[in-house]
Design a protein around this motif. Sequence first.
Motif, PDB file in Angstrom:
ATOM      1  N   VAL A 185       0.814  -1.210   0.000  1.00  0.00           N
ATOM      2  CA  VAL A 185       0.000   0.000   0.000  1.00  0.00           C
ATOM      3  C   VAL A 185       0.852   1.267   0.000  1.00  0.00           C
ATOM      4  O   VAL A 185       0.753   2.095  -0.892  1.00  0.00           O
ATOM      5  N   ASP A 186       1.685   1.401   1.008  1.00  0.00           N
ATOM      6  CA  ASP A 186       2.600   2.550   1.077  1.00  0.00           C
ATOM      7  C   ASP A 186       3.683   2.215   2.106  1.00  0.00           C
ATOM      8  O   ASP A 186       3.511   2.471   3.298  1.00  0.00           O
ATOM      9  N   PRO A 187       4.820   1.669   1.659  1.00  0.00           N
ATOM     10  CA  PRO A 187       5.835   1.163   2.602  1.00  0.00           C
ATOM     11  C   PRO A 187       6.307   2.210   3.603  1.00  0.00           C
ATOM     12  O   PRO A 187       6.365   1.944   4.795  1.00  0.00           O
ATOM     13  N   ASP A 188       6.583   3.427   3.123  1.00  0.00           N
ATOM     14  CA  ASP A 188       7.094   4.475   4.022  1.00  0.00           C
ATOM     15  C   ASP A 188       6.123   4.770   5.159  1.00  0.00           C
ATOM     16  O   ASP A 188       6.484   4.804   6.327  1.00  0.00           O
ATOM     17  N   TYR A 239      -6.297   4.363   1.563  1.00  0.00           N
ATOM     18  CA  TYR A 239      -5.438   3.240   1.949  1.00  0.00           C
ATOM     19  C   TYR A 239      -6.275   2.026   2.371  1.00  0.00           C
ATOM     20  O   TYR A 239      -5.888   0.892   2.141  1.00  0.00           O
ATOM     21  N   GLN A 240      -7.419   2.310   3.006  1.00  0.00           N
ATOM     22  CA  GLN A 240      -8.295   1.189   3.389  1.00  0.00           C
ATOM     23  C   GLN A 240      -8.817   0.477   2.144  1.00  0.00           C
ATOM     24  O   GLN A 240      -8.896  -0.741   2.094  1.00  0.00           O
ATOM     25  N   HIS A 241      -9.184   1.272   1.144  1.00  0.00           N
ATOM     26  CA  HIS A 241      -9.637   0.690  -0.124  1.00  0.00           C
ATOM     27  C   HIS A 241      -8.524  -0.155  -0.740  1.00  0.00           C
ATOM     28  O   HIS A 241      -8.723  -1.283  -1.148  1.00  0.00           O
ATOM     29  N   LYS A 242      -7.344   0.440  -0.787  1.00  0.00           N
ATOM     30  CA  LYS A 242      -6.181  -0.254  -1.366  1.00  0.00           C
ATOM     31  C   LYS A 242      -5.905  -1.547  -0.615  1.00  0.00           C
ATOM     32  O   LYS A 242      -5.627  -2.589  -1.214  1.00  0.00           O
ATOM     33  N   GLU A 243      -5.970  -1.428   0.714  1.00  0.00           N
ATOM     34  CA  GLU A 243      -5.681  -2.584   1.561  1.00  0.00           C
ATOM     35  C   GLU A 243      -6.648  -3.728   1.234  1.00  0.00           C
ATOM     36  O   GLU A 243      -6.239  -4.875   1.084  1.00  0.00           O
ATOM     37  N   THR A 244      -7.929  -3.389   1.108  1.00  0.00           N
ATOM     38  CA  THR A 244      -8.937  -4.417   0.868  1.00  0.00           C
ATOM     39  C   THR A 244      -8.697  -5.100  -0.481  1.00  0.00           C
ATOM     40  O   THR A 244      -8.772  -6.325  -0.596  1.00  0.00           O
ATOM     41  N   ILE A 245      -8.401  -4.273  -1.484  1.00  0.00           N
ATOM     42  CA  ILE A 245      -8.149  -4.842  -2.809  1.00  0.00           C
ATOM     43  C   ILE A 245      -6.911  -5.726  -2.781  1.00  0.00           C
ATOM     44  O   ILE A 245      -6.908  -6.833  -3.330  1.00  0.00           O
ATOM     45  N   TYR A 246      -5.889  -5.267  -2.081  1.00  0.00           N
ATOM     46  CA  TYR A 246      -4.670  -6.043  -1.958  1.00  0.00           C
ATOM     47  C   TYR A 246      -4.945  -7.389  -1.285  1.00  0.00           C
ATOM     48  O   TYR A 246      -4.468  -8.441  -1.724  1.00  0.00           O
TER      49      TYR A 246
ATOM     50  N   LEU B  20     -13.881   2.771  -8.115  1.00  0.00           N
ATOM     51  CA  LEU B  20     -13.284   2.318  -6.848  1.00  0.00           C
ATOM     52  C   LEU B  20     -13.533   3.291  -5.697  1.00  0.00           C
ATOM     53  O   LEU B  20     -13.895   2.893  -4.596  1.00  0.00           O
ATOM     54  N   ASP B  21     -13.377   4.584  -5.967  1.00  0.00           N
ATOM     55  CA  ASP B  21     -13.527   5.567  -4.897  1.00  0.00           C
ATOM     56  C   ASP B  21     -14.973   5.714  -4.430  1.00  0.00           C
ATOM     57  O   ASP B  21     -15.239   6.273  -3.377  1.00  0.00           O
ATOM     58  N   CYS B  32     -17.590  -6.481  -3.647  1.00  0.00           N
ATOM     59  CA  CYS B  32     -17.872  -5.593  -4.774  1.00  0.00           C
ATOM     60  C   CYS B  32     -16.582  -4.947  -5.259  1.00  0.00           C
ATOM     61  O   CYS B  32     -16.330  -3.774  -4.996  1.00  0.00           O
ATOM     62  N   LEU B  33     -15.745  -5.713  -5.922  1.00  0.00           N
ATOM     63  CA  LEU B  33     -14.437  -5.203  -6.308  1.00  0.00           C
ATOM     64  C   LEU B  33     -14.449  -4.790  -7.768  1.00  0.00           C
ATOM     65  O   LEU B  33     -15.211  -5.330  -8.565  1.00  0.00           O
ATOM     66  N   PRO B  34     -13.594  -3.841  -8.129  1.00  0.00           N
ATOM     67  CA  PRO B  34     -13.458  -3.517  -9.549  1.00  0.00           C
ATOM     68  C   PRO B  34     -13.123  -4.785 -10.334  1.00  0.00           C
ATOM     69  O   PRO B  34     -12.284  -5.578  -9.908  1.00  0.00           O
TER      70      PRO B  34
END
Lengths: 703, 76
Positions: A185-188, A239-246, B20-21, B32-34
């Motif tokens: 997501v964002d290492p730093d 980041y929460q969105h990214k985390e979930t997708i990841y 996504l947003d 519900c993912l892209p």
Amino acid sequence: MSKNNIKIALIGNPNTGKTSIFNKLTGLKQKVGNYPGVTVDKKKGVSKLSATQTAVITDLPGTYSINPTSIDESIVLKTLLNKDSKESIDVILVIADVENLKRNLLLFSQIKDLEIPTVLAINMADQMDKKGISIDLTLLEKELNTEVVLISVRKKQGIAALKEAIIRCHIATKASPLCGINHKVDPDYFNKLKEISPNYSLYELWLMVTQNNYPETITKEEKEKLLAFKQDVSKLKKYQHKETIYRYQEINKILKKTYIVDKSKATDLRSKLDKIFTHKFFGYFFFFTILLVIFQSIFDWATLPMDFIDTTFADLSDIVKDSLQPGVLTDLLVEGIIPGIGGVLIFIPQIAILFLFIAILEETGYMSRVVFLMDKIMRRFGMNGKSVIPLISGTACAIPAIMATRTISSWKERLITILVTPFTTCSARLPVYAILISLIIPNKKILGFLNLQGLVLLLLYVLGFGMAILGAYILHKTLKIKSKSFFVVEMPNYKIPSFKNVFFEVLEKAKAFVFGAGKIILALSIVLWFLASNGPKSFTNAEKNVVENVVNQNLSQEELNKKIASAKLENSYIGIMGKSVEPAIKPLGYDWKIGIALITSFAAREIFVGTLATIYSVEADDENTATIKQKMHSEINPATGEKRFNFAVGMSLLIFYAFAMQCMATFAIVKRETKTWKWPLIQFFGMGLLAYVSSLIVYQILS
Amino acid sequence: MSTIASLHIGELGYISEESLDFIPLKLLEMGCLPGAEVQLIQIAPLKDPLYICVNGAHLAIRKETASQIKILKANL
């Protein structure tokens, strides 16, 4: 609970059979307790894992993730973050459903990142063949780096293996995270977050930041540093969105290797049933038919056990009265405590029947369809699809109805439902309505077939329901409560209900009622008894005065006793209270005797009739024992010389009883469910004011 | 651009990357993912909520939410 107990948290998506597993592991060794400050119960149970090892299992509400959006879900997070206290969890048991493994693994991956030893139980494994699913268990265990057990509670398979896995897992050392959120997501950002404290896993720190939920063990310094991370809200969200997708990407990778579904084998019963149950016309038709059946059952089936409880406690009172020495203690027992307990237990049949139906509808998966059908209608009034059940249940009794609001996740919608439910015409209003209607409404037919009295009763039901809807609308527009109104309901597969789950559900609801509302009903019954059987000097002299006054009237012993009882009541504390409220209720057309009935019927509306019966039985001069109705009919208002219960007074009383919250059990349950005195008090005074003003207007217009 | 709310009963679509947003985190978590396949199964009698099947999960969501999630309609 001894030190040897493993503390297990049971967690999983809704509809994964979590409750069945909890019931299977713990049996009758369950306890329901309240979480302080929140409105949801936590269930705990003791399970014997092996000959030497027992476990305390906490059943957490079903949830799709540990990013909570409802009160239920925030409990899950609170429990899991609670690390250093005595209540901290040793092993987490995640329950997944074999059919929705992908979505279930999202929750599992979050749990795993907490670095607490975790066992994954994949339930409904017996369905695998039918659904065309195959799992490479060994590889899955390796990929997930955890103990995985295939089970089927329904077929009683895999429970022993599950218990062994929990014991093995408990002995093992600290668990490792599955996904780890830092490097993708964002290492730093996440490295900086990790530096804040070595006492918590990175994911725990991340949860504290995103959920604003800090365990008691965290230091002030750490908390301040964490708060700094909160500043950029849109970044957190991103980041929460990214985390979930990841997480889903990782899960897909793992499942690709280990989980195969042959879709051609899936059966299609669900879509066929859904076509009927969510149909534009048949959907509502089935729903209202089911409602009708529930209604009928509550009134029909419950009558017999309720009468039985009623007579049993009356008999018990007599037996105790006859066998114990007369005295204050015996009186307290016979007139206060025993009727008090009886007054609590008498509601159990209705509660049990209602929750029997609700549990069955819930278990089969039908309830989600009702929510789907009714959501749009209810939303207009600030409630949601799930508010239908409490409002309907309220026609039996507001107490189980208010308990049924727990399924509503939005606090505002739930609160509105709790506040308006007591307006629906409950069964305790029936005796009051029946007697007043028979006094003031002539028993005649209108339009040739409609019974006028029946019509008035129906109108009172409509009035109650209408007031509930109107009240909800007003609250919807005035209450300034921020509550996420986001709505998503899973439509689970149709299932045959498990007898065990239904049984435990009914038992739990009955227990919650008896120990929750029961305490207050009992306490107030004792207070009422005390106030009615004690008084100042005039009370003590009442018997002597009566005997002296009637010495020449040649009364039978029975009539004399009644006169004494009446004089005592008039001079008791409650009689004095009746007289002191008289000025306030006079504009409504009531006298002090009705005032006493109003006060006593705060406990429960049906007491109104009984209280008046006691009071009027004395004043009646005729020698035969007239019915309550006849006595009320012949009661004269000394000021006007007219009947006491004329049309204006009767209507005023009907309206009063339709609106006022005269039910201490409801008061108690609202206190219990909202965990504060504020809402039951607002409800009590709000409904009381409405009742007073409405009755005043009705009386002043009619008289 | 179509959204889930513009699907007809039985019609399939794929959730587009750009929405996504707009997908609430909760729905994202429920699958519900892209890129996920979404089918409209049923519309409630008063035209709201919608009953969808996405990524194998059967969910009822309100129209308001559904109209924020853009999709590419499947070419059948």
